[in-house]
Structures are given as C-alpha cells and as structure tokens.
Design an enzyme around this catalytic site. Structure first.
Site, PDB file in Angstrom:
ATOM      1  N   ASP A   1       0.856  -1.192   0.000  1.00  9.78           N
ATOM      2  CA  ASP A   1       0.000   0.000   0.000  1.00  9.78           C
ATOM      3  C   ASP A   1       0.888   1.237   0.000  1.00  9.78           C
ATOM      4  O   ASP A   1       1.876   1.319   0.757  1.00  9.78           O
ATOM      5  CB  ASP A   1      -0.911  -0.004   1.225  1.00  9.78           C
ATOM      6  CG  ASP A   1      -1.938   1.119   1.161  1.00  9.78           C
ATOM      7  OD1 ASP A   1      -1.638   2.211   1.640  1.00  9.78           O
ATOM      8  OD2 ASP A   1      -3.034   0.884   0.620  1.00  9.78           O
TER       9      ASP A   1
ATOM     10  N   ASN B   1      -2.241  12.616  -3.766  1.00 13.42           N
ATOM     11  CA  ASN B   1      -3.153  13.039  -4.833  1.00 13.42           C
ATOM     12  C   ASN B   1      -3.683  14.434  -4.591  1.00 13.42           C
ATOM     13  O   ASN B   1      -3.808  15.248  -5.523  1.00 13.42           O
ATOM     14  CB  ASN B   1      -4.317  12.052  -4.942  1.00 13.42           C
ATOM     15  CG  ASN B   1      -3.958  10.814  -5.726  1.00 13.42           C
ATOM     16  OD1 ASN B   1      -2.999  10.821  -6.503  1.00 13.42           O
ATOM     17  ND2 ASN B   1      -4.695   9.746  -5.549  1.00 13.42           N
TER      18      ASN B   1
ATOM     19  N   HIS C   1      -4.424  13.914  -9.397  1.00 10.87           N
ATOM     20  CA  HIS C   1      -4.645  12.493  -9.690  1.00 10.87           C
ATOM     21  C   HIS C   1      -3.808  12.010 -10.863  1.00 10.87           C
ATOM     22  O   HIS C   1      -3.453  10.834 -10.918  1.00 10.87           O
ATOM     23  CB  HIS C   1      -6.127  12.252  -9.963  1.00 10.87           C
ATOM     24  CG  HIS C   1      -6.971  12.311  -8.725  1.00 10.87           C
ATOM     25  ND1 HIS C   1      -7.118  11.252  -7.870  1.00 10.87           N
ATOM     26  CD2 HIS C   1      -7.683  13.336  -8.179  1.00 10.87           C
ATOM     27  CE1 HIS C   1      -7.893  11.586  -6.859  1.00 10.87           C
ATOM     28  NE2 HIS C   1      -8.256  12.849  -7.021  1.00 10.87           N
TER      29      HIS C   1
ATOM     30  N   GLU D   1      -4.677   2.265  -4.448  1.00  8.92           N
ATOM     31  CA  GLU D   1      -3.222   2.259  -4.311  1.00  8.92           C
ATOM     32  C   GLU D   1      -2.707   0.952  -3.735  1.00  8.92           C
ATOM     33  O   GLU D   1      -1.567   0.878  -3.304  1.00  8.92           O
ATOM     34  CB  GLU D   1      -2.766   3.434  -3.432  1.00  8.92           C
ATOM     35  CG  GLU D   1      -3.124   3.327  -1.956  1.00  8.92           C
ATOM     36  CD  GLU D   1      -4.505   3.864  -1.629  1.00  8.92           C
ATOM     37  OE1 GLU D   1      -4.734   4.255  -0.480  1.00  8.92           O
ATOM     38  OE2 GLU D   1      -5.364   3.896  -2.533  1.00  8.92           O
TER      39      GLU D   1
END
Length: 552
Positions: free
Chosen positions: A430, A438, A443, A473
């Site tokens: 992760d 972001n 993004h 993610e």
C-alpha cells in the site's frame, strides 16, 4: 459528521471486498438499502455496454407488487426519452418526482405502482466532476416524501459501493464483448467449413447436385435448373429433379434447353430478363397466367413442363455481378415463399456463384479460403485481446482484481493438494499517504506513481510470481514456492528500492514510501483467510509508522 460509523463503514467495505460477482454486489447494495428502511422499494439501473440505455439489474417493488419483479428485471430504459432516469444521468443530480411535478408518463407510473414519490440518485461520486454516472438508483415510496437526511444516508452507501460497482460493470461489459467475439469466431468457422465443402467439389455438376439437394430439403420444389452465360448466350448447365417420378420430364426439358441456348435479349425469355435486370422474380401460380402472352423461348420450355405451378428465378451472382440464373419449379402444388425464404435464396445465389467460379478457377478459390482463414485468425486474436483486457489493469499492466482471485484460487488448490509441501506467500503493498499525495500533486501524478510502482515491482519479482493491482493504491503479490524468509527478503527489497528513488510524474519528480504486509499459507487456508492475515499484517505496518514490512 459522518453518516455511517467507522465500524459500520468497515463492515460494509469488508462485505464489498468479498463479493465475487456483480450480482453479489447488487444483492449486498439492495440489502443495505433495505436495512436503512427509507423507502418501500427501489430499482438499480446500470448503463449497458452501448451507453445508450440503462438496464434494470436489481429491483424491489412495494410488497403488493413483488410478484412482478422478475418480469421487469433486465428492462432497458433509453437515455434519450427525457424521463426520470435520463434526466438524472444527464444532470448528475438527485431528482425527485411526485404527483405535483411528474410528466404524464411519470404520473402513469406513480398511479400504477401506487407511489407518492420517486427519488433518483446518480451512481457517481459527488466530488468526481465531469465523470458520467454508471447508473441510477431509484427509490420508490408509497408514503410521504423521503427526508433529506435519509437520502443523505443512501448517498453515503452509494459512495462506498461506487468504485466496486464501476469495476464489476466494466468487467461485465468486457465479458459481453468477449462472448460476442467468440460467437463471431464460431460463426466464421461454420462459414469456412461450408465454403471448404463447396470448394472441395471441382465438378460444377456436383455443385449443382449438392446445391439442389439442399434446396429440395428446405423447400417443396420439384425441379431446379442452372444456366450460365457462355459465349454471349445463356446456356443450360444442368436440370435436376427432386424425385424419380419427375426425372423423365426433367431429362426432356434439359435436352430442349441444351439445343436452344438463349440470346442475351430480355424479350427472349424470362430467364434472360432476370439475368439482365439482376433481380429475382416469383410467379406464385403459373397456371393462373398461362393464358397471357409468353416469350417465344419460354412457350416451348413451359409446354414441356406442362403442369408448372410456382416458378422462382434468381440471378447467380459472383462478386455481386450476375453470371447466370437458377430456377425452381413446382409441378404439382403451389409453394408459398416467405420473405425469409426469399432472403435466404438471395444469399445462396451468391454462394452458388462463388462455388461455380471457384470450381473453374482453383487459384481464386485458394485465395478466398486463405482470406477467410486470415479473418478467422484476426477474430481469434481479438478474442485473445479481449480476454487479456478482461484480466489486466489498464493503468499498470498488472493483473486485475478478478484475475488475482482466479490465480490465488489455483495456487491455493495446488498448495492444499501438496499438503503444504509447496510454500505459498501473499504480500499486500500500500502506498503511504496516497490520498495526501493526490490532493497535493493531482490524480494524474498519482496515476504516474501507480504505473511506476508497478514497473518497480516487476523488477524484483520472478516470472512465476503474480503481481496484481487490487484496487486504488493497493497491490498484491502472489508468491508461489516462497516461504517466510523469501517473502520478507522480497518485500524488503521492494520497500527499500521505492524509498531510495524518485519517480518522474507530470507534477515533477516525487518520492513515496510503501507499507507491506505478508503472510504464508497454512493448512486449511482459503482465499479469504490468507488475504485477511496479509491485510492485518499491512494494518500493523501502517499502525507502526508506515514504510515498513510486517508479517502475520
């Protein structure tokens, strides 16, 4: 204040993760809406593969109408009719309809279902501006208006389900395209087999016989004749009788036609007229028009046939140009030809022309067969491409969630069969603080990071390892023949390499860290138990400060 408690949110998300099909996800969504108790019924209408319609995929009517639910499941709703669903999709806003503001058609629906209000919520995230909704959730209420706070709770539920609904819907569309492509390949193979059979007949007479036999099986005609243009004349190729009792008249008739080839003059014969006009003609009952004037060549021909009833004449075409005619005659009973029959005969005339030409020009035949085989290979390649697309995450090129589940199930079966002699590890990766990344960089830069991380993972994994994008993610590594030591070494290599480098993004060079949780297979593990341990290990890594590897 959050409308759903963290505990409730966690429960719902965990259930969403465990859904294995779109239907499972819709059932779960329906259960959550029912549990809220805000409406007497609902419909979940999702965008179809064409984008022009919504399809009702989940439905619950008020109690007295629930026996009709199966009848309306799968109903298609056009997006250009200006009604409730179309307006909601177009505006991306919640739309309320009641007897005071409904159109005539909407009032009819309200009255029929005894509904006082319909509330349509677009299936999209409110903050995702410019993104088309994937469908509409319509709440049906027979009582007073649904309170705003109740609608807000439904919206909160939609927000939790949206990402998974979107992925499963895209997958269902890809599977539909895959099925259509597979059907096209199968149809092409059947056509190829038919053409191969026809082209294997090097004798034109055999082609006539095979063709006539097929028509006689499908339609109750008694005679067939085939004529081709040769030396500026329409010459008989062959006449064939459907039954032995018609063979004497057939032989006499064919002998006459061989002795008198027709000039290419439309007034000479109906056969020539059809050839030159390139249009089929049908005479339902020749006996009813026998008294009318006939072309000179036809008088003698039809007098031999005597009791001719239904006549059908059509051009034999090759490359869409007439090269001859074939005719069907009934001698005892009228034959009723439907539009479908005429359509079939028109197509068969082209097949016949191709078969005749191919029997004379073998090289042309081979080129056509090769072309069809090439088309078949192209369609098969499209099927393979669709299959790859259905199992691959487009952004990262890694396996997607559906493929992850399939690969993990296969390797778990292998581990169970070997009695845990074949080690198997699962690692969850992760990106730390990815939402903050972001929000800060955009993004698009986040997408660059996801793609770069996938590339970096690929540098450290073996060919036998399965790297998957689980969602957002999160990434998953399935590591066959890998135990505790190998798993932690790989996880540390990936973590340290990510920490040590920077990545090029559209926002400039950026650095990230990752957290990794891993576990190894234990006897009795299934997909869920193995994944949950790895997920708990990842949670420990996060809680311990991130940028680290933990195991469980």
């Amino acid at each position: 204040m959050s409308l759903l408690s963290p505990e409730r949110t966690y429960q719902i998300v965990s259930s969403i993760v465990n859904c294995e099909r779109l239907d499972d996800l819709l059932d779960l969504l329906g259960a959550e809406i029912n549990a809220l108790g805000v409406a007497d019924g609902y419909l979940v209408n999702m965008r179809d593969a064409t984008g022009n319609y919504l399809t009702c995929l989940k439905i619950r009517y008020p109690a007295e109408f629930q026996n009709l639910e199966r009848s309306y499941l799968g109903y298609k709703i056009p997006l250009d009719n200006g009604q409730l669903n179309a307006r909601t999709m177009a505006t991306r806003e919640i739309v309320r309809v009641n007897p005071g503001n409904a159109s005539d058609e909407e009032n009819t629906i309200l009255n029929y279902w005894k509904i006082q209000e319909m509330v349509a919520l677009p299936l999209c995230l409110p903050e995702a501006a410019g993104v088309n909704p994937i469908g509409v959730l319509v709440l049906l209420n027979q009582g007073t208006a649904i309170p705003e706070d109740a609608i807000a709770k439904v919206q909160a539920i939609i927000n939790l389900f949206h990402a998974s609904l979107s992925r499963w819907l895209r997958l269902s569309h890809l599977e539909l395209l895959h099925d259509e492509a597979t059907a096209a390949v199968a149809e092409n193979k059947r056509l190829l087999q038919f053409l191969d059979d026809m082209n294997s007949l090097t004798s034109v007479d055999k082609i006539y016989e095979l063709f006539a036999a097929e028509l006689f099986r499908q339609m109750p005609f008694d005679l067939a004749s085939f004529c081709l243009v040769e030396n500026d004349r329409l010459q008989i190729g062959k006449a064939i009788a459907a039954k032995p009792k018609f063979e004497p008249v057939c032989e006499k008739w064919e002998h006459h036609l061989r002795q008198t080839p027709y000039p290419l003059d439309p007034t000479a014969s109906g056969l020539v007229y059809v050839l030159l006009r390139d249009e089929a003609m049908v005479f339902p009952d020749f006996q009813e028009i026998r008294h009318l004037p006939l072309a000179g060549y036809d008088k003698k021909s039809l007098s031999i046939l005597g009791t001719a009833r239904t006549l059908f004449i059509t051009p034999i075409r090759h490359h869409k140009k007439p090269i001859g005619v074939f005719a069907l005659y009934s001698l005892e009973n009228k034959v009723e030809l439907s539009d479908a029959d005429l359509h079939l005969l028109g197509h068969l005339s082209s097949f016949l022309g191709t078969a005749i030409t191919n029997s004379k020009l073998y090289a042309t035949s081979q080129a056509q067969v090769l072309e069809i085989r090439h088309l078949n290979e192209m369609l098969e390649e499209k099927v393979d491409a669709l299959a790859t697309q259905a199992s691959t995450d487009q952004l990262t090129g890694l396996l997607n969630f559906r493929a992850f589940e399939q690969e993990l199930d296969k390797l778990l079966d292998l581990a169970a069969f070997s009695g845990a002699q074949e080690p198997l590890a699962l690692a969850l990766i992760d990106i730390d603080h990815f939402k903050r990344f972001n929000d800060t960089n955009g993004h698009a830069a986040g997408n660059d990071i996801l793609a770069a991380l996938a590339c970096e993972i690929g540098k450290h994994t073996r060919q036998s390892d399965k790297a998957c994008r689980y969602g957002g993610e999160e990434f998953v590594l399935i590591l066959p023949k890998c135990g505790q030591v190998g798993a932690v070494q790989l996880a540390e290599r990936i973590r340290s390499s990510i920490e040590a480098r920077t990545f090029d993004t559209c926002a400039g060079q950026r650095s990230i860290t990752i957290s990794v949780g891993y576990t190894v297979y234990r006897p009795g593990d299934d997909r869920h138990s193995l994944f949950n341990r790895a997920d708990q290990a990842l949670y420990q890594a996060k809680e311990s400060g991130r940028n680290r590897v933990c195991s469980l």
